[in-house]
Design a protein around this motif. Structure first.
Motif, PDB file in Angstrom:
ATOM      1  N   GLU A  81      -0.297  27.466 -10.309  1.00  0.00           N
ATOM      2  CA  GLU A  81      -1.473  27.044 -11.078  1.00  0.00           C
ATOM      3  C   GLU A  81      -1.930  25.673 -10.587  1.00  0.00           C
ATOM      4  OE1 GLU A  81       0.763  27.797 -15.045  1.00  0.00           O
ATOM      5  OE2 GLU A  81      -1.342  27.619 -15.576  1.00  0.00           O
ATOM      6  N   ASP A  82      -3.207  25.559 -10.271  1.00  0.00           N
ATOM      7  CA  ASP A  82      -3.771  24.250  -9.950  1.00  0.00           C
ATOM      8  C   ASP A  82      -4.476  23.762 -11.215  1.00  0.00           C
ATOM      9  OD1 ASP A  82      -5.299  22.079  -9.258  1.00  0.00           O
ATOM     10  OD2 ASP A  82      -5.769  22.811  -7.247  1.00  0.00           O
ATOM     11  N   CYS A  83      -3.834  22.801 -11.882  1.00  0.00           N
ATOM     12  CA  CYS A  83      -4.339  22.290 -13.169  1.00  0.00           C
ATOM     13  C   CYS A  83      -5.008  20.929 -12.985  1.00  0.00           C
ATOM     14  CB  CYS A  83      -3.190  22.146 -14.161  1.00  0.00           C
ATOM     15  SG  CYS A  83      -2.133  23.593 -14.298  1.00  0.00           S
ATOM     16  N   ASN A 126     -11.548  11.163 -11.320  1.00  0.00           N
ATOM     17  CA  ASN A 126     -12.408  12.059 -12.113  1.00  0.00           C
ATOM     18  C   ASN A 126     -11.660  12.970 -13.084  1.00  0.00           C
ATOM     19  OD1 ASN A 126     -13.840  12.238  -8.999  1.00  0.00           O
ATOM     20  ND2 ASN A 126     -14.973  11.401 -10.707  1.00  0.00           N
ATOM     21  N   LYS A 127     -10.371  12.809 -13.211  1.00  0.00           N
ATOM     22  CA  LYS A 127      -9.592  13.771 -13.973  1.00  0.00           C
ATOM     23  C   LYS A 127      -9.389  13.337 -15.438  1.00  0.00           C
ATOM     24  CE  LYS A 127      -9.219  16.126 -10.186  1.00  0.00           C
ATOM     25  NZ  LYS A 127      -9.834  15.271  -9.174  1.00  0.00           N
ATOM     26  N   ASN A 128      -8.848  14.270 -16.254  1.00  0.00           N
ATOM     27  CA  ASN A 128      -8.703  14.025 -17.692  1.00  0.00           C
ATOM     28  C   ASN A 128      -7.797  12.832 -17.997  1.00  0.00           C
ATOM     29  OD1 ASN A 128     -10.283  16.256 -17.962  1.00  0.00           O
ATOM     30  ND2 ASN A 128      -8.673  17.604 -18.760  1.00  0.00           N
ATOM     31  N   SER A 155      -0.921  12.185  -5.084  1.00  0.00           N
ATOM     32  CA  SER A 155      -2.253  12.801  -5.245  1.00  0.00           C
ATOM     33  C   SER A 155      -2.092  14.277  -5.604  1.00  0.00           C
ATOM     34  CB  SER A 155      -3.074  12.693  -3.952  1.00  0.00           C
ATOM     35  OG  SER A 155      -2.520  13.528  -2.950  1.00  0.00           O
ATOM     36  N   GLY A 156      -3.185  14.863  -6.044  1.00  0.00           N
ATOM     37  CA  GLY A 156      -3.182  16.306  -6.299  1.00  0.00           C
ATOM     38  C   GLY A 156      -3.062  17.082  -4.998  1.00  0.00           C
ATOM     39  N   THR A 157      -3.675  16.565  -3.956  1.00  0.00           N
ATOM     40  CA  THR A 157      -3.562  17.201  -2.637  1.00  0.00           C
ATOM     41  C   THR A 157      -2.100  17.200  -2.200  1.00  0.00           C
ATOM     42  OG1 THR A 157      -5.779  16.381  -2.115  1.00  0.00           O
ATOM     43  CG2 THR A 157      -4.425  17.109  -0.259  1.00  0.00           C
ATOM     44  N   GLY A 158      -1.439  16.049  -2.374  1.00  0.00           N
ATOM     45  CA  GLY A 158      -0.020  15.956  -2.050  1.00  0.00           C
ATOM     46  C   GLY A 158       0.804  16.911  -2.908  1.00  0.00           C
TER      47      GLY A 158
HETATM   48  C1  LIG Z   1      -8.844  21.763  -8.307  1.00  0.00           C
HETATM   49  C2  LIG Z   1      -8.352  20.560  -7.568  1.00  0.00           C
HETATM   50  N1  LIG Z   1      -7.216  20.649  -6.849  1.00  0.00           N
HETATM   51  C3  LIG Z   1      -6.725  19.596  -6.178  1.00  0.00           C
HETATM   52  C4  LIG Z   1      -7.370  18.381  -6.200  1.00  0.00           C
HETATM   53  C5  LIG Z   1      -6.837  17.283  -5.353  1.00  0.00           C
HETATM   54  O1  LIG Z   1      -6.484  16.159  -6.077  1.00  0.00           O
HETATM   55  P1  LIG Z   1      -6.510  14.713  -5.418  1.00  0.00           P
HETATM   56  O2  LIG Z   1      -7.939  14.270  -5.337  1.00  0.00           O
HETATM   57  O3  LIG Z   1      -5.708  13.901  -6.398  1.00  0.00           O
HETATM   58  O4  LIG Z   1      -5.864  14.814  -4.095  1.00  0.00           O
HETATM   59  C6  LIG Z   1      -8.547  18.223  -6.956  1.00  0.00           C
HETATM   60  C7  LIG Z   1      -9.242  16.951  -7.114  1.00  0.00           C
HETATM   61  O5  LIG Z   1      -9.785  16.282  -6.406  1.00  0.00           O
HETATM   62  C8  LIG Z   1      -9.061  19.356  -7.631  1.00  0.00           C
HETATM   63  O6  LIG Z   1     -10.199  19.281  -8.319  1.00  0.00           O
END
Ligand SMILES: Cc1ncc(COP(=O)(O)O)c(C=O)c1O
Length: 403
Positions: free
Chosen positions: A147-149, A176-178, A51-54
């Motif tokens: 950078e948070d992309c 929801n991402k690209n 995940s992005g959080t991870g």
């Molecule tokens: C700017 C940003 N950073 C981090 C995340 C975390 O990503 P994820 O939902 O995959 O954990 C998100 C999306 O949800 C996000 O929009």
């Protein structure tokens, strides 16, 4: 999602080898995705995560962030950004945004203290922030830049991809991402040491050999793992999605800039400042109005014209309704809560000298922009007729609601 994703998933299921490090008919899909993604972004290394959080947690662990340190984050962000800082035991420091809707370089300068370890620049709502200016500040102040992309995969500034400016960068492949596999993420860097630490931290805390066996004799890489490995199935989907990404962003950008051009006829609308339109992924259109009441009226009138997504109706939205993207809506930040009785990390002696201001009012530019702005998602599948419908709706409601 199309036939290619279906083929990829079927192939992987038939291999009965869904773990990234080994299997009976191992397809090496995660490793291949990491190589593809690093090449696409323009960096030396990528670590695929779940995940992005991870990805944020992994990157901050690789960077060694911990108690006694402050990390500068923007007022417009996603909750995961502050969560990653807090979970590492550090203190998030809010910096205001500017008319790019990303962190304001001047605000960063005001936030730096002797405890600042780094800056997280979040490229919000599809378009990059002023990353060149921020990179210079990081260099001058000897801070890391992450950078948070997550919301800006495929974006660039002056021909250089987002994710290449930071010491590290993160991506999300959530729905929801690209580009997406439902869930997923990546950490990228060109620094071999940071990469090795990210590999260890995203997994069980240790390096692995070419056969996926753990290595225990690298003292630098006897760390603590977070358990964010990606699986082969989603990597296979992501490899296909990555190939589609230029087409996806080009379609969104085309639609967005056609609508922006039409909106330029209306002096009652302010358009978000875009650092480099050619590098905008086009995923969202942000429009700003004279005051909160005007924005509210325009939002409702556009919705009445059918400019609203269904079934959940998340777009178009007033930015004040954009939930955990707004610092003051993050209750656990405002209240400085902890997951345990100790009050970690707020009560740590090492963090005692860090100033904290998280309630509404802490970032007045953001507060004001949130109240006056509307966010419209731009899907990659808008037809010319859809674009015309959106333009016609603005043309109809603006003279009435925003005059
Ligand atoms: C700017 C940003 N950073 C981090 C995340 C975390 O990503 P994820 O939902 O995959 O954990 C998100 C999306 O949800 C996000 O929009």
């Amino acid at each position: 999602m199309g036939e290619e994703e279906l083929e990829a998933v079927t192939r992987l299921l038939k291999s009965r080898s869904l773990f990234r490090y080994y299997g009976i008919d191992h397809q090496h899909e995660v490793a291949a995705f990491e190589a593809d993604f690093a090449r696409f972004v323009g960096v030396r290394h990528a670590v695929a995560v779940s995940s992005g959080t991870g990805a944020l947690h992994t990157a901050l662990a690789a960077l060694g962030v911990g108690p006694g340190q402050e990390v500068i984050v923007p007022a417009y962000l996603w909750v995961s950004v502050v969560a990653a800082v807090v979970n590492q035991g550090a203190i998030p420091v809010l910096a205001d945004i500017d008319d790019t809707f990303c962190i304001d370089p001047a605000a960063i300068q005001r936030c730096v203290t002797g405890r600042t370890a780094g800056i997280i620049l979040v490229h919000m709502s599809g378009a990059p922030g002023d990353v060149e200016a921020i990179r210079k500040i990081a260099d001058r102040r000897d801070l890391f830049l992450l950078e948070d992309c997550a919301q800006c995969a495929g974006g660039s500034v002056n021909g250089r991809g987002v994710g290449t400016f930071g010491d590290m960068a993160v991506f999300s492949f959530q729905m929801n991402k690209n580009m997406s596999a439902g869930e997923g993420g990546a950490v990228v860097t060109s620094d071999a040491r940071l990469h090795a630490r990210a590999v260890a931290c995203h997994d069980v805390g240790y390096a692995r050999d070419a056969n996926g066996r753990m290595i225990f004799d690298q003292p630098d890489l006897c760390l603590w793992g977070k358990g964010y490995r990606l699986d082969e199935l989603r990597a296979a989907i992501l490899r296909v999605q990555l190939q589609r990404l230029p087409q996806t962003t080009s379609a969104m950008r085309g639609s967005k800039y056609r609508i922006r051009k039409a909106l330029a006829r209306h002096p009652s609308v302010q358009l978000r400042r875009i650092v480099d339109p050619a590098g905008d992924t086009g995923a969202f259109l942000i429009t700003t109005y004279r005051d909160a009441e005007t924005a509210r009226r325009v939002n409702l009138a556009l919705r009445a014209e059918g400019i609203v997504t269904s079934p959940q109706g998340v777009s178009n939205v007033l930015l004040t309704d954009w939930g955990l993207h707004l610092y003051y809506n993050i209750v656990s930040l405002v209240r400085q809560t902890s997951v345990n009785q100790s009050g970690f990390p707020w009560t740590l002696a090492q963090n005692a000298d860090s100033a904290r201001a998280y309630a509404k009012g802490a970032c007045p530019v953001a507060d004001n922009l949130f109240e006056r702005s509307i966010l419209l998602a731009i899907p990659s599948c808008l037809s010319e007729q859809d674009e015309n419908d959106i333009i016609r709706a603005f043309d109809k409601v603006l003279p009435v609601c925003a005059a």
